[in-house]
Write an enzyme that holds these catalytic residues in place. Structure first.
Site, short mmCIF file in Angstrom:
data_model
loop_
_atom_site.label_atom_id
_atom_site.label_comp_id
_atom_site.label_asym_id
_atom_site.label_seq_id
_atom_site.Cartn_x
_atom_site.Cartn_y
_atom_site.Cartn_z
N TYR A 1 0.86 -1.18 0.00
CA TYR A 1 0.00 0.00 0.00
C TYR A 1 0.90 1.24 0.00
CZ TYR A 1 -3.47 3.39 1.79
OH TYR A 1 -4.29 4.49 1.97
N ASP B 1 -2.36 -1.19 -3.93
CA ASP B 1 -2.67 0.20 -4.25
C ASP B 1 -1.35 0.95 -4.36
OD1 ASP B 1 -3.50 2.79 -4.43
OD2 ASP B 1 -4.63 2.82 -2.56
N HIS C 1 -12.24 1.94 -4.22
CA HIS C 1 -11.46 1.10 -5.14
C HIS C 1 -12.28 -0.14 -5.50
CE1 HIS C 1 -7.39 2.98 -4.38
NE2 HIS C 1 -8.06 3.43 -3.34
#
Length: 262
Positions: free
Chosen positions: A107, A149, A253
């Site tokens: 992330y 991400d 998302h």
């Protein structure tokens, strides 16, 4: 066949019903979650185990951040890198037992609003995070899938308006160049763009600020699945689930999934 999915869930406890929905419908072998927003002991381990995902590796944190990888197949945690260099829980690496495959779940920091490290400390931290990832990529020697991400949309077709977002954090030339150096350090293959080829539209995130995300369609491709070259050749399919952005209490998302013939 092995399928691996990734999803920034934006609070796994709040959105557990849609995680369960996704697992019932898509049934990936491995699911990598980002921004779980909970400490390890608050992670819904039992609920996911009851769905068949009893193998779990969780790197949680109170309030924000946090990543977790859950699997129907046996996995073994092998690493937790502090690429943020401040103790934030933003990475966990596992290997799939009995398969020559490592799954890295990451992330990347968003980077704030101003694309200038002198004026915005968070932007500098994001660039430094990517540089530490790049140094790590130089050492990778096993078939590796890195997902999560990345908070960067590198291609013009990865955003709703290249021209309007050139100076917006997530699509600036400096971020794109920095991410490219990471990609080149190991020769990673962008699986999403292997199957949904540029310049076709491919988004994975739409802001909550948009009252009608589908009508306005101001999306960005911030989520990625990249593989070592040999592993990439074993990928047989890749897809997204755009309808998940319309589920009840959705994440901003959507999930991505790639299938491999190992």
């Amino acid at each position: 066949m092995i399928s691996v999915a990734t999803w920034n869930i934006n609070s796994v406890r709040l959105r557990l019903p849609i995680v369960e929905h996704y697992l019932r419908d898509e049934a990936p072998d491995v699911l990598c979650l980002q921004e779980i927003k909970c400490e390890n002991d608050k992670f819904p381990a039992e609920a996911l185990a009851e769905m068949g995902y009893k193998h779990q590796a969780v790197c949680g944190q109170k309030g924000y951040h946090g990543v977790a990888t859950v699997s129907r197949l046996p996995i073994r945690e092998i690493s937790r890198h502090d690429w943020q260099d401040n103790g934030e829980a933003r990475h966990i690496g596992v290997e799939i037992v009995g398969k020559d495959m490592v799954v890295e779940n990451v992330y990347v920091p968003a980077g704030g609003d101003i694309p200038d490290r002198e004026k915005n400390t968070k932007f500098g931290q994001k660039l430094d995070f990517l540089e530490r990832m790049t140094r790590w990529a130089d050492t990778v020697h096993r078939p590796t899938l890195i997902v999560g991400d990345f908070n960067i949309a590198p291609l013009e077709s990865d955003v709703w308006s290249h021209k309007q977002l050139l100076k917006v954090v997530s699509h600036t030339p400096l971020e794109v160049e920095t991410l490219q150096r990471f990609k080149d350090a190991h020769g990673f293959v962008d699986l999403g763009r292997e199957f949904i080829q540029d310049p076709d539209r491919y988004f994975s995130w739409w802001s909550y600020r948009s009252p009608d995300w589908r009508k306005n369609d101001r999306g960005r491709r911030l989520d990625h699945m990249w593989a070592s070259e040999a592993l990439a050749k074993q990928a047989t399919g890749h897809r997204i689930l755009e309808e998940a952005r319309s589920w009840e209490k959705p994440s901003d998302h959507i999930p991505l999934i790639t299938e491999f013939d190992l």
